[in-house]
Motif scaffolding. Structure first.
Motif, PDB file in Angstrom:
ATOM      1  N   UNK A   1      -3.234 -16.075  -9.031  1.00 13.15           N
ATOM      2  CA  UNK A   1      -3.452 -15.470 -10.356  1.00 13.15           C
ATOM      3  C   UNK A   1      -4.659 -14.543 -10.337  1.00 13.15           C
ATOM      4  N   UNK A   2      -5.746 -14.982  -9.711  1.00 12.55           N
ATOM      5  CA  UNK A   2      -6.945 -14.130  -9.659  1.00 12.55           C
ATOM      6  C   UNK A   2      -6.610 -12.816  -8.962  1.00 12.55           C
ATOM      7  N   UNK A   3      -5.882 -12.899  -7.850  1.00 10.22           N
ATOM      8  CA  UNK A   3      -5.493 -11.667  -7.140  1.00 10.22           C
ATOM      9  C   UNK A   3      -4.713 -10.740  -8.068  1.00 10.22           C
ATOM     10  N   UNK A   4      -3.676 -11.270  -8.718  1.00  8.56           N
ATOM     11  CA  UNK A   4      -2.812 -10.420  -9.553  1.00  8.56           C
ATOM     12  C   UNK A   4      -3.557  -9.860 -10.764  1.00  8.56           C
ATOM     13  N   UNK A   5      -4.505 -10.635 -11.284  1.00 10.12           N
ATOM     14  CA  UNK A   5      -5.261 -10.174 -12.460  1.00 10.12           C
ATOM     15  C   UNK A   5      -6.282  -9.112 -12.083  1.00 10.12           C
ATOM     16  N   UNK A   6      -6.660  -9.072 -10.824  1.00  7.44           N
ATOM     17  CA  UNK A   6      -7.818  -8.267 -10.418  1.00  7.44           C
ATOM     18  C   UNK A   6      -7.443  -6.849 -10.014  1.00  7.44           C
ATOM     19  N   UNK A   7      -8.445  -5.985  -9.856  1.00  5.38           N
ATOM     20  CA  UNK A   7      -8.196  -4.616  -9.379  1.00  5.38           C
ATOM     21  C   UNK A   7      -7.623  -4.595  -7.960  1.00  5.38           C
ATOM     22  N   UNK A   8      -7.723  -5.686  -7.204  1.00  5.50           N
ATOM     23  CA  UNK A   8      -7.100  -5.729  -5.867  1.00  5.50           C
ATOM     24  C   UNK A   8      -5.584  -5.536  -5.974  1.00  5.50           C
ATOM     25  N   UNK A   9      -5.029  -5.847  -7.144  1.00 10.62           N
ATOM     26  CA  UNK A   9      -3.577  -5.717  -7.347  1.00 10.62           C
ATOM     27  C   UNK A   9      -3.275  -4.545  -8.294  1.00 10.62           C
ATOM     28  N   UNK A  10      -4.110  -3.507  -8.250  1.00 12.95           N
ATOM     29  CA  UNK A  10      -3.995  -2.442  -9.256  1.00 12.95           C
ATOM     30  C   UNK A  10      -2.675  -1.672  -9.201  1.00 12.95           C
ATOM     31  N   UNK A  11      -1.924  -1.767  -8.069  1.00 11.79           N
ATOM     32  CA  UNK A  11      -0.631  -1.069  -7.993  1.00 11.79           C
ATOM     33  C   UNK A  11       0.521  -2.069  -7.966  1.00 11.79           C
ATOM     34  N   UNK A  12       0.253  -3.305  -8.377  1.00  9.14           N
ATOM     35  CA  UNK A  12       1.286  -4.348  -8.388  1.00  9.14           C
ATOM     36  C   UNK A  12       1.634  -4.657  -9.831  1.00  9.14           C
ATOM     37  N   UNK A  13       2.881  -4.420 -10.204  1.00 12.73           N
ATOM     38  CA  UNK A  13       3.327  -4.797 -11.551  1.00 12.73           C
ATOM     39  C   UNK A  13       4.830  -5.076 -11.543  1.00 12.73           C
ATOM     40  N   UNK A  14       5.245  -5.972 -12.425  1.00 14.56           N
ATOM     41  CA  UNK A  14       6.667  -6.322 -12.529  1.00 14.56           C
ATOM     42  C   UNK A  14       7.127  -7.311 -11.469  1.00 14.56           C
ATOM     43  N   UNK A  15       6.181  -7.974 -10.797  1.00 16.01           N
ATOM     44  CA  UNK A  15       6.536  -8.836  -9.674  1.00 16.01           C
ATOM     45  C   UNK A  15       6.406 -10.321 -10.028  1.00 16.01           C
ATOM     46  N   UNK A  16       7.185 -11.124  -9.324  1.00 22.44           N
ATOM     47  CA  UNK A  16       7.008 -12.581  -9.387  1.00 22.44           C
ATOM     48  C   UNK A  16       6.649 -13.059  -7.991  1.00 22.44           C
ATOM     49  N   UNK A  17       5.475 -13.655  -7.877  1.00 19.68           N
ATOM     50  CA  UNK A  17       5.002 -14.158  -6.583  1.00 19.68           C
ATOM     51  C   UNK A  17       5.272 -15.660  -6.515  1.00 19.68           C
ATOM     52  N   UNK A  18       6.146 -16.058  -5.595  1.00 24.39           N
ATOM     53  CA  UNK A  18       6.425 -17.485  -5.431  1.00 24.39           C
ATOM     54  C   UNK A  18       5.319 -18.126  -4.601  1.00 24.39           C
ATOM     55  N   UNK A  19       4.656 -19.112  -5.184  1.00 29.88           N
ATOM     56  CA  UNK A  19       3.611 -19.849  -4.466  1.00 29.88           C
ATOM     57  C   UNK A  19       4.129 -21.276  -4.348  1.00 29.88           C
ATOM     58  N   UNK A  20       4.968 -21.487  -3.335  1.00 37.41           N
ATOM     59  CA  UNK A  20       5.748 -22.726  -3.262  1.00 37.41           C
ATOM     60  C   UNK A  20       5.756 -23.351  -1.875  1.00 37.41           C
ATOM     61  N   UNK A  21       4.808 -22.953  -1.043  1.00 36.33           N
ATOM     62  CA  UNK A  21       4.745 -23.524   0.302  1.00 36.33           C
ATOM     63  C   UNK A  21       5.973 -23.220   1.136  1.00 36.33           C
ATOM     64  N   UNK A  22       6.756 -22.234   0.695  1.00 38.55           N
ATOM     65  CA  UNK A  22       7.967 -21.855   1.431  1.00 38.55           C
ATOM     66  C   UNK A  22       9.208 -22.604   0.972  1.00 38.55           C
TER      67      UNK A  22
END
Ligand SMILES: NC(=O)c1ccc[n+]([C@@H]2O[C@H](COP(=O)([O-])OP(=O)(O)OC[C@H]3O[C@@H](n4cnc5c(N)ncnc54)[C@H](O)[C@@H]3O)[C@@H](O)[C@H]2O)c1
Length: 269
Positions: free
Chosen positions: A227-248
Motif C-alpha cells: 500500500x505504501x508503494x502504491x500510495x507513494x510517488x514511487x508508483x506515480x505512473x501506476x494506476x488502475x492496477x490490482x496487486x495480488x499480495x498472496x504469497x503466490x
C-alpha cells in the motif's frame, strides 16, 4: 527494513478502517514514511490506540470515530481530516471482511439482509468515502492516490464466497473505472488483493493450511508495504492496477493438497 521517512512528506492520508489488523499496519506504515494519518474506525478505542502508537514514535496522526456505511458520518469525518491537516491526498479503503458479519454458506442459504450487509461493508461504503475524497481533491486540484484493499476472493473462486467475492471483484472493477475517470485529474486508483492474512478477524483460522507457495500466511505488514508503494510517488505512473499480495497462492494450481504449516507470525491472536 523501514520506509524512508521523507517518502510521503507533506502528504496526508485517511485510512478507512484503520483501527485493527491490516488497516492498523497500513496507518503505521504510512506514518513511518512521513505521512500525517487520519485513522477512521467505528471502534474509537481501536483508532485511538493506533494513533497513540504513531504519535509516540514521533509521527502525526488523529483518530476519528465514524460508521463508514453512513454518508453523513463519512462526510463529516473527511471535513474533519481536511481541516486538521490542511488537505488530504491519500485514501486507503481497508474496512470490510466476511467472518464477523455472516456465516460462510452457499448461495441458496443466503437471505437478503446478510447479502446486502456484505455488499455494504465491502463495496458500497467505498463509494461514499471515495466520493467525499474526490469532492475535496477536485477543489484542491492537487491530485492524489487511492488504494483499495480487495481480496484474492475477488480474483479467484471458491465455494461459499459468493457475496464476499462479488463485492471484492466489484471493488477491483471500481478501482479500474475510477482510474480511467480521474486519470486526467492526476488521481491514481489501485487495489491490493491479499491472500490469507493473520489478523484478529480471522484468528480462528490462522493455524490452518496455507495454499501459498511461500508457505506462510501474510502479516499485516506485508500488505501495508504494498500500500505504501502504491500510495507513494514511487508508483506515480501506476494506476488502475490490482496487486495480488498472496504469497503466490493465486499462481498455485493445486495439483497437491497443501500440508498444514505453522503460522510465522506467532504473536498474532
Ligand atoms: N484478513 C485476511 O485474511 C484478509 C484477506 C483478504 C482481504 N482482507 C481484507 O482486508 C480488510 C481488512 O481485514 P482485517 O482482517 O484487517 O479486518 P479487521 O476486522 O481486523 O479490521 C477491520 C477494521 O475496520 C473497522 N470497520 C469495519 N467495518 C467498518 C465500518 N463500516 N465503519 C467503520 N469501521 C469499520 C473494524 O472496526 C476494524 O477495526 C478487509 O477489507 C478484508 O476483506 C482480509
Amino acid at each position: 527494513m523501514s520506509w524512508h521517512p521523507d517518502l510521503l512528506a507533506d502528504q496526508a492520508a485517511v485510512v478507512a478502517g484503520g483501527g485493527r489488523g491490516i488497516g492498523a499496519a497500513i496507518a503505521r506504515a504510512l506514518a513511518s514514511a512521513g505521512a500525517a494519518v487520519c485513522v477512521i474506525d467505528v471502534e474509537t478505542d481501536r483508532a485511538s490506540e493506533v494513533v497513540d502508537t504513531i504519535t509516540s514514535a514521533g509521527g502525526q496522526a488523529i483518530a476519528i470515530q465514524a460508521e463508514l456505511r453512513d454518508p453523513r458520518q463519512v462526510e463529516s469525518a473527511f471535513d474533519n481530516a481536511v481541516t486538521s491537516f490542511g488537505g488530504v491526498n491519500v485514501l486507503v479503503n481497508v474496512a470490510g471482511g466476511m467472518h464477523a458479519y455472516a456465516p460462510w454458506r452457499r448461495l441458496a442459504d443466503w437471505d437478503e439482509d446478510a447479502w446486502d450487509e456484505i455488499l455494504d461493508r465491502n463495496l458500497r461504503y467505498v463509494f461514499l468515502t471515495t466520493r467525499a475524497m474526490l469532492r475535496h481533491l477536485l477543489v484542491a486540484g492537487t491530485g492524489g492516490s487511492v488504494v483499495n484493499i480487495a481480496s484474492i476472493s475477488g480474483e479467484t473462486s471458491a465455494p461459499n464466497h459468493t457475496a464476499y467475492g462479488a463485492a471484492k471483484a466489484g471493488l477491483t472493477n471500481l478501482t479500474r473505472t475510477l482510474a480511467v475517470e480521474y486519470g486526467p485529474d492526476q488521481i491514481r486508483f489501485n487495489a491490493v488483493a491479499p491472500g490469507s492474512v493473520a489478523t484478529p478477524a480471522v484468528a480462528d483460522r490462522v493455524h490452518g493450511n496455507s495454499a501459498a507457495p511461500l508457505q506462510r500466511w501474510a502479516t499485516p505488514e506485508d500488505i501495508a508495504n504494498a500500500v505504501v508503494f502504491l500510495a507513494s510517488p514511487l508508483a506515480s505512473y501506476v494506476t488502475g492496477q490490482t496487486l495480488l499480495v498472496d504469497g503466490g497462492a493465486s499462481a498455485n494450481f493445486p495439483l497437491t493438497t497443501p500440508t498444514p504449516i505453522p503460522l510465522v507470525n506467532e504473536e498474532a491472536p
